[in-house]
Design a protein around this motif. Structure first.
Motif, PDB file in Angstrom:
ATOM      1  N   GLN A 133      23.454  36.819  33.355  1.00 33.05           N
ATOM      2  CA  GLN A 133      23.922  35.781  32.740  1.00 33.05           C
ATOM      3  C   GLN A 133      23.076  35.696  31.397  1.00 33.05           C
ATOM      4  OE1 GLN A 133      24.395  32.083  34.949  1.00 33.05           O
ATOM      5  NE2 GLN A 133      23.416  33.279  36.687  1.00 33.05           N
ATOM      6  N   LEU A 134      23.602  34.857  30.222  1.00 24.88           N
ATOM      7  CA  LEU A 134      22.789  34.699  29.153  1.00 24.88           C
ATOM      8  C   LEU A 134      21.451  34.059  29.801  1.00 24.88           C
ATOM      9  CD1 LEU A 134      25.740  33.386  26.945  1.00 24.88           C
ATOM     10  CD2 LEU A 134      24.680  35.844  26.753  1.00 24.88           C
ATOM     11  N   GLN A 135      20.483  34.341  28.909  1.00 25.34           N
ATOM     12  CA  GLN A 135      19.091  33.709  28.987  1.00 25.34           C
ATOM     13  C   GLN A 135      19.199  32.313  28.168  1.00 25.34           C
ATOM     14  OE1 GLN A 135      15.592  35.681  27.928  1.00 25.34           O
ATOM     15  NE2 GLN A 135      16.810  37.027  26.284  1.00 25.34           N
ATOM     16  N   ARG A 136      18.274  31.512  28.641  1.00 21.38           N
ATOM     17  CA  ARG A 136      18.185  30.112  27.974  1.00 21.38           C
ATOM     18  C   ARG A 136      17.131  29.896  26.660  1.00 21.38           C
ATOM     19  NH1 ARG A 136      18.112  26.303  32.293  1.00 21.38           N
ATOM     20  NH2 ARG A 136      20.277  27.298  32.726  1.00 21.38           N
ATOM     21  N   TYR A 137      16.017  30.707  27.005  1.00 19.57           N
ATOM     22  CA  TYR A 137      14.794  30.789  26.366  1.00 19.57           C
ATOM     23  C   TYR A 137      14.410  31.879  25.545  1.00 19.57           C
ATOM     24  CZ  TYR A 137      14.649  26.299  29.011  1.00 19.57           C
ATOM     25  OH  TYR A 137      14.532  25.236  29.601  1.00 19.57           O
ATOM     26  N   GLY A 138      15.073  32.805  25.547  1.00 17.41           N
ATOM     27  CA  GLY A 138      14.858  34.157  24.765  1.00 17.41           C
ATOM     28  C   GLY A 138      13.585  34.544  25.164  1.00 17.41           C
ATOM     29  N   SER A 139      13.185  34.748  26.407  1.00 11.91           N
ATOM     30  CA  SER A 139      11.872  35.316  26.623  1.00 11.91           C
ATOM     31  C   SER A 139      11.975  36.917  27.334  1.00 11.91           C
ATOM     32  CB  SER A 139      11.249  34.474  27.556  1.00 11.91           C
ATOM     33  OG  SER A 139      12.055  34.449  28.871  1.00 11.91           O
ATOM     34  N   GLN A 140      13.245  37.046  27.450  1.00 10.98           N
ATOM     35  CA  GLN A 140      13.293  38.405  28.108  1.00 10.98           C
ATOM     36  C   GLN A 140      13.752  39.570  27.142  1.00 10.98           C
ATOM     37  OE1 GLN A 140      12.179  38.768  31.468  1.00 10.98           O
ATOM     38  NE2 GLN A 140      11.525  36.810  30.829  1.00 10.98           N
ATOM     39  N   PHE A 141      13.139  40.625  27.106  1.00  8.82           N
ATOM     40  CA  PHE A 141      13.523  41.842  26.263  1.00  8.82           C
ATOM     41  C   PHE A 141      13.552  42.892  27.235  1.00  8.82           C
ATOM     42  CE2 PHE A 141      12.336  38.757  23.034  1.00  8.82           C
ATOM     43  CZ  PHE A 141      12.658  39.164  21.877  1.00  8.82           C
ATOM     44  N   LYS A 142      14.371  44.053  26.610  1.00  6.62           N
ATOM     45  CA  LYS A 142      14.446  45.282  27.149  1.00  6.62           C
ATOM     46  C   LYS A 142      14.070  46.225  26.220  1.00  6.62           C
ATOM     47  CE  LYS A 142      18.208  48.159  29.367  1.00  6.62           C
ATOM     48  NZ  LYS A 142      19.859  48.231  29.752  1.00  6.62           N
ATOM     49  N   PHE A 143      13.532  47.391  26.598  1.00  5.96           N
ATOM     50  CA  PHE A 143      13.029  48.612  25.936  1.00  5.96           C
ATOM     51  C   PHE A 143      14.331  49.432  25.682  1.00  5.96           C
ATOM     52  CE2 PHE A 143       9.116  47.532  28.145  1.00  5.96           C
ATOM     53  CZ  PHE A 143       8.201  47.274  27.296  1.00  5.96           C
ATOM     54  N   VAL A 144      14.734  49.634  24.418  1.00  2.00           N
ATOM     55  CA  VAL A 144      15.789  50.258  23.846  1.00  2.00           C
ATOM     56  C   VAL A 144      15.452  51.281  22.675  1.00  2.00           C
ATOM     57  CG1 VAL A 144      18.156  50.385  23.017  1.00  2.00           C
ATOM     58  CG2 VAL A 144      17.405  48.548  24.702  1.00  2.00           C
ATOM     59  N   ASN A 145      15.666  52.505  22.925  1.00  2.00           N
ATOM     60  CA  ASN A 145      15.478  53.312  21.813  1.00  2.00           C
ATOM     61  C   ASN A 145      13.920  53.344  21.102  1.00  2.00           C
ATOM     62  OD1 ASN A 145      17.636  54.601  22.233  1.00  2.00           O
ATOM     63  ND2 ASN A 145      18.724  53.378  20.831  1.00  2.00           N
ATOM     64  N   GLY A 146      12.927  52.958  22.094  1.00  2.00           N
ATOM     65  CA  GLY A 146      11.477  53.099  21.662  1.00  2.00           C
ATOM     66  C   GLY A 146      11.283  51.708  20.964  1.00  2.00           C
ATOM     67  N   ALA A 147      12.058  50.515  21.194  1.00  2.00           N
ATOM     68  CA  ALA A 147      11.570  49.453  20.619  1.00  2.00           C
ATOM     69  C   ALA A 147      12.020  48.230  21.527  1.00  2.00           C
ATOM     70  CB  ALA A 147      12.470  49.154  19.177  1.00  2.00           C
ATOM     71  N   MET A 148      11.923  46.994  21.358  1.00  2.00           N
ATOM     72  CA  MET A 148      12.288  45.999  22.225  1.00  2.00           C
ATOM     73  C   MET A 148      13.310  45.178  21.581  1.00  2.00           C
ATOM     74  SD  MET A 148       8.336  44.347  23.351  1.00  2.00           S
ATOM     75  CE  MET A 148       7.985  44.290  21.728  1.00  2.00           C
ATOM     76  N   ALA A 149      14.409  45.139  22.690  1.00  2.00           N
ATOM     77  CA  ALA A 149      15.608  44.214  22.217  1.00  2.00           C
ATOM     78  C   ALA A 149      15.918  43.170  23.102  1.00  2.00           C
ATOM     79  CB  ALA A 149      16.945  45.167  22.218  1.00  2.00           C
ATOM     80  N   MET A 150      16.222  42.154  22.391  1.00  2.00           N
ATOM     81  CA  MET A 150      16.228  40.774  23.131  1.00  2.00           C
ATOM     82  C   MET A 150      17.706  40.466  24.168  1.00  2.00           C
ATOM     83  SD  MET A 150      15.971  36.692  21.972  1.00  2.00           S
ATOM     84  CE  MET A 150      17.692  36.765  21.202  1.00  2.00           C
ATOM     85  N   TYR A 151      17.513  40.264  25.420  1.00  2.00           N
ATOM     86  CA  TYR A 151      18.579  39.740  26.005  1.00  2.00           C
ATOM     87  C   TYR A 151      19.309  38.757  25.500  1.00  2.00           C
ATOM     88  CZ  TYR A 151      17.702  43.047  29.926  1.00  2.00           C
ATOM     89  OH  TYR A 151      17.513  44.386  30.628  1.00  2.00           O
ATOM     90  N   ALA A 152      20.856  38.625  25.585  1.00  2.00           N
ATOM     91  CA  ALA A 152      21.562  37.718  24.779  1.00  2.00           C
ATOM     92  C   ALA A 152      21.200  36.473  25.258  1.00  2.00           C
ATOM     93  CB  ALA A 152      23.191  38.007  24.930  1.00  2.00           C
ATOM     94  N   VAL A 153      21.286  35.360  24.521  1.00  2.00           N
ATOM     95  CA  VAL A 153      20.983  33.992  24.957  1.00  2.00           C
ATOM     96  C   VAL A 153      22.091  33.064  24.654  1.00  2.00           C
ATOM     97  CG1 VAL A 153      18.396  34.245  24.199  1.00  2.00           C
ATOM     98  CG2 VAL A 153      20.207  33.475  22.348  1.00  2.00           C
ATOM     99  N   GLU A 154      22.374  32.008  25.388  1.00  2.00           N
ATOM    100  CA  GLU A 154      23.150  30.783  25.292  1.00  2.00           C
ATOM    101  C   GLU A 154      22.802  30.264  23.879  1.00  2.00           C
ATOM    102  OE1 GLU A 154      21.626  27.341  27.981  1.00  2.00           O
ATOM    103  OE2 GLU A 154      22.255  29.166  29.320  1.00  2.00           O
ATOM    104  N   ASP A 155      23.895  29.668  23.209  1.00  2.00           N
ATOM    105  CA  ASP A 155      23.738  28.974  21.872  1.00  2.00           C
ATOM    106  C   ASP A 155      22.652  29.510  21.137  1.00  2.00           C
ATOM    107  OD1 ASP A 155      24.119  27.021  19.921  1.00  2.00           O
ATOM    108  OD2 ASP A 155      23.273  25.413  21.463  1.00  2.00           O
ATOM    109  N   PRO A 156      22.754  30.548  20.558  1.00  2.00           N
ATOM    110  CA  PRO A 156      21.713  31.138  19.781  1.00  2.00           C
ATOM    111  C   PRO A 156      21.023  30.239  18.622  1.00  2.00           C
ATOM    112  CG  PRO A 156      23.197  32.796  20.025  1.00  2.00           C
ATOM    113  CD  PRO A 156      23.823  31.445  20.448  1.00  2.00           C
TER     114      PRO A 156
END
Length: 199
Positions: A133-156
Motif C-alpha cells: 500500500q501507499l505509505q503515510r509518512y514517507g519514512s520508507q525508502f528502497k535502494f535503487v541504482n545506487g541511490a535511495m528512492a522513496m516508496y509512494a505516499v498517500e496524498d503527497p
C-alpha cells in the motif's frame, strides 16, 4: 521535536523497570550493529550481518515475550529511549501479522502520550509498504541504482503536514538525514510497494 521529547519524559517519568530498560537497550544495540551501525556513530560504519533475518526473528521473539508478560513497553515503564528501542525492533520484525495486530493498541498509546508517536509512524509506514500500500509518512525508502528512492505516499501534497503531526521533520530535512546516515543520495524517484504474493 526536542520539546515534545522532553514533554513526554516529564509526563511519564524516567521509567520504573530498569532491568527491562537495560534489556531493550541491549536489543536495540544488537539490531543496529546487525545493520552496520556502531554505538556512538552517526552513520553507517560496518557491514550488514549475513544472518540479519535470523537476528530480526530472535529480537522479535524476545519482544513478544516482553509484550505478553508486561504489555507494550511504555515510557512510564522503561523510559523513552527503551520504549523507542522496542518500537525499532517492531519496525524490523518479519512478523507482519503480529505487527498489524497490535497497531491499534499502539496508536491508542501514542494518542495518550504513553509512547512516542514519531517512532510509531515508522512502523505504520513499514506495515503499509509490506502489504503493498501507499505509505503515510514517507519514512520508507528502497535502494535503487545506487541511490535511495522513496516508496509512494498517500496524498503527497500534505505529506509534510502529516509528518509534523507526529513530530517528524520535513521531508527535505529527512532526506538530508538519510544521506548522512547511509552515505547515498536520496533521489527524487518514487517506487511502488509490491503487494505480498498470494499463498
Amino acid at each position: 521535536m526536542a520539546r515534545r521529547h522532553e514533554a513526554l519524559i516529564q509526563q511519564n517519568g524516567p521509567g520504573t523497570d530498569t532491568v527491562l530498560r537495560d534489556q531493550l537497550l541491549a536489543m536495540k544495540q544488537q539490531d543496529q550493529e546487525a545493520r552496520g551501525f556502531r554505538a556512538g556513530s552517526t552513520g553507517l560504519q560496518g557491514q550488514i550481518a549475513t544472518n540479519l533475518a535470523s537476528i530480526d526473528q530472535d529480537l522479535t521473539d524476545q519482544l513478544k515475550q516482553i509484550f505478553y508478560a508486561k504489555g507494550w513497553p511504555t515510557i512510564r515503564l522503561v523510559g523513552i529511549d527503551a520504549s523507542n528501542a522496542a518500537m525499532l525492533i517492531l519496525t524490523h520484525t518479519p512478523d507482519h501479522a503480529w505487527q498489524r495486530s497490535i497497531l491499534p493498541q499502539l496508536e491508542t498509546l501514542a494518542d495518550s502520550g504513553k509512547i512516542d508517536g514519531s517512532t510509531l509512524a515508522l512502523v505504520v509506514d513499514k506495515e503499509l509498504v509490506a502489504t503493498g500500500q501507499l505509505q503515510r509518512y514517507g519514512s520508507q525508502f528502497k535502494f535503487v541504482n545506487g541511490a535511495m528512492a522513496m516508496y509512494a505516499v498517500e496524498d503527497p501534497a500534505s505529506l509534510d503536514q502529516r509528518r509534523a503531526q507526529v513530530l517528524l521533520p520535513p521531508m527535505d530535512v529527512y532526506r538530508d538525514m538519510l544521506e548522512h546516515i547511509y552515505h547515498l543520495k536520496a533521489s527524487n524517484q518514487i517506487v511502488s510497494a509490491t503487494p505480498p504474493a498470494a499463498k
